[in-house]
Design a protein around this motif. Sequence first.
Motif, PDB file in Angstrom:
ATOM      1  N   ARG A 116       0.830  -1.217   0.000  1.00  0.00           N
ATOM      2  CA  ARG A 116       0.000   0.000   0.000  1.00  0.00           C
ATOM      3  C   ARG A 116       0.865   1.267   0.000  1.00  0.00           C
ATOM      4  O   ARG A 116       0.549   2.263   0.647  1.00  0.00           O
ATOM      5  CB  ARG A 116      -0.952   0.021   1.203  1.00  0.00           C
ATOM      6  CG  ARG A 116      -1.965  -1.114   1.170  1.00  0.00           C
ATOM      7  CD  ARG A 116      -2.955  -1.005   2.300  1.00  0.00           C
ATOM      8  NE  ARG A 116      -3.929  -2.094   2.249  1.00  0.00           N
ATOM      9  CZ  ARG A 116      -4.934  -2.248   3.103  1.00  0.00           C
ATOM     10  NH1 ARG A 116      -5.099  -1.378   4.103  1.00  0.00           N
ATOM     11  NH2 ARG A 116      -5.783  -3.251   2.984  1.00  0.00           N
TER      12      ARG A 116
ATOM     13  N   ASN B 238       2.540   4.074  -2.587  1.00  0.00           N
ATOM     14  CA  ASN B 238       2.258   4.565  -3.940  1.00  0.00           C
ATOM     15  C   ASN B 238       3.488   4.997  -4.726  1.00  0.00           C
ATOM     16  O   ASN B 238       3.383   5.736  -5.698  1.00  0.00           O
ATOM     17  CB  ASN B 238       1.239   5.710  -3.896  1.00  0.00           C
ATOM     18  CG  ASN B 238       1.749   6.912  -3.119  1.00  0.00           C
ATOM     19  OD1 ASN B 238       2.906   6.944  -2.696  1.00  0.00           O
ATOM     20  ND2 ASN B 238       0.883   7.899  -2.936  1.00  0.00           N
TER      21      ASN B 238
ATOM     22  N   THR C 177       5.942   5.976  -9.627  1.00  0.00           N
ATOM     23  CA  THR C 177       4.798   6.246  -8.754  1.00  0.00           C
ATOM     24  C   THR C 177       3.537   5.637  -9.343  1.00  0.00           C
ATOM     25  O   THR C 177       3.527   5.187 -10.502  1.00  0.00           O
ATOM     26  CB  THR C 177       4.594   7.761  -8.582  1.00  0.00           C
ATOM     27  OG1 THR C 177       4.164   8.321  -9.823  1.00  0.00           O
ATOM     28  CG2 THR C 177       5.887   8.440  -8.134  1.00  0.00           C
ATOM     29  N   ASP C 178       2.463   5.655  -8.570  1.00  0.00           N
ATOM     30  CA  ASP C 178       1.192   5.143  -9.078  1.00  0.00           C
ATOM     31  C   ASP C 178       0.711   5.958 -10.272  1.00  0.00           C
ATOM     32  O   ASP C 178       0.031   5.441 -11.168  1.00  0.00           O
ATOM     33  CB  ASP C 178       0.137   5.111  -7.973  1.00  0.00           C
ATOM     34  CG  ASP C 178      -0.064   6.450  -7.304  1.00  0.00           C
ATOM     35  OD1 ASP C 178       0.681   7.402  -7.607  1.00  0.00           O
ATOM     36  OD2 ASP C 178      -0.966   6.548  -6.439  1.00  0.00           O
TER      37      ASP C 178
END
Length: 688
Positions: free
Chosen positions: A247, A249, A264-265
């Motif tokens: 979890r 990012n 990154t996400d």
Amino acid sequence: MSSSTIKTTINNQLIPFYPYHIDKSTTKDTSELFINCIFYYFCLSKRSTNIMNTIATQIADFLKEFTPFDHLKFEELGAIASNIRVLNLEKNKTLFQINDSLQNCFYVVASGVIHLSVIVDAEETIINKCHEGAIFGLRAFFAKNNYQMTAKAREESIVYAIPIDVFKSFVNNNTAVMNYLLESFAANNPASGATNNNGNLNTDSIRYTDQQSEIQFFQSLSYNTAPLKITATNSVKEVAQLMSETRINSAIICEQNVPVGIVTDADMRSKIATGRFVITDSISKIMSKPVVCVIENVSLAEAQLVMLKNNVSHLCVTQDGTDKTMVKGVVAEQNLIAAQASNPGVLIKEIKKSHASKDLKQIRIRLTNLIQSSIQKNIPLPHINNIASEINFAILKRAVELAILDLGSPPARFAWLSIGSQGRKEQLLLTDQDSILIFEDVAPDKYREVKDYFVRLGKKTTATLEKVGYELCPNGHMGSTISWCKSLTDWIKQYNNWMNTPGENSNDISSIFFDYELVFGEQKIEDAFTDVIYKNAKNNTLFYDFLGNDALRKNSPLSFFKKFIVEEDGPNEDKFDIKTRAIMPLVDGARLFVLSDGIRGINNTYVRFKQLAINDPKHAEIFLDCAEAFLTLSKFRTLEGLKNENSGQYINLEELSKLDKEKLKNALAPMKELEELIKSKFQLTQFS
């Protein structure tokens, strides 16, 4: 051209190349000067590299003798010294003045004396004298707005101008140096007690209504110290799975724990979900590089600026702030948002919107956390006091407003004043409430009805504050009690009695009633009230005799053999009462002198001592020592209170290190001189 003119010209040209400049005491005549001039310029043209290296070494040798430069390695000092400009200032030469734009450097006095001054009542007032090794001009290091003081050479002086950009690269990760610079910045600014023409405090300290960027510079930032680290050979699919499982990012692509890229996400959405790359590709194809890096102790403002400048949403935290050293963490935009939630400006906005005591209580808890983190970061205590007082007063004001919303509009104008530590803006910890309420004079037939309203207003206000965490005053010194909720005329009568016949009602008078600050209501009521106090205080020998004896009656903090005097019994047995034995004598002394000197509008003990030092240069050293002692003692008490979640009044000496015990004992030293000064000025020879 005269000999002296030539000599001055040559010295001004060659002074940056010390020790090769001409010695004025040995130069005899114009011909010798001319020959020397040719020789020196020949040296400079033929041996400039060697000379400059020698100069840098000489400057580094000088700097290493002084704090904070002694915390740097000599090779670091050498690199800094090679970029330093050396300024030769004639007597009365101004280096910078109030409202000048900030320069790109700060300064160290190599020789001579530099005076730092501000404008007080249209006159230049010296707030500090900088001698050899002293640092000044740090506003350019920490702030964005123009200079708030003037720097002028008191005598012919040599000053080193240190470029901030060069210096920062060596000290950004050096806590000892940064802490010293912060403390110097706090000590050398007009918050020391200078006032402007309106009698208000001129301050370089942080004010949260219009100086948000400054507090954000000091405000620490929490971030992920266990980031997701991967290698360039990992596939996009593997990284996506890891990010989902943890979890987190973002992921840092590393080679031997040094960052080479970041994903990154947002990269996953824009590059994978759109089909530009496939999930079997290596992560190196979609990573961003080079990685934008920052140091470990990065502040909120610094992180925001770096993100904006580079248009990124994540920063990699490394040992030295470059992409050449070990990864220590990742700062994400969410960390900035979380930090801003504890920003004083944000807290005050939330206070103004609060409609229940439970909301105010949560904000006060966040303030406690902010105070604790600020102390841990060694932000100077005057700055922390400014943070706490702004937010505390906003909470107090909102409590009064909520009471008015419940009861309806007041039947008369009034003023709610905080007294004691709240009135002095020294309440870093959750201590008890102290307040008074003054309402304007009304017709006799309306008096009972009006007073009943304000007593109810006081009760609702104090009840709200109690729920927030401020305990009720055990002595009843609150605007909710009949005795401390009165008309302006009744309060004037009360103070007339206290001040003109103090011995007759000694059980009623309390010195905290002379430390007050308007929280809510009419400024004119407070002004009228203050006028009476200072009128009564003028040449009031009986009053000063009473207050002076009261100040001197406090129990001594140390025994004849310089041992701490501790509590002999009760729940605090063997503990040191830092409030009663150490802090209150300083508070009482500062109050006594400002009342005697007619100094209005300054309630804080530290600032009072600073102002007294300006008003009375003869005893300035005593007052300045007391100011510093007060800060040291207050910090000890605050740390004790935060640790034990109480008022911090009683210090467990067994838990202090030997160094801290010595520091605490040294802070008590100025009290004896202050006591002697009180005895001398007010001619006190016998104490009741």
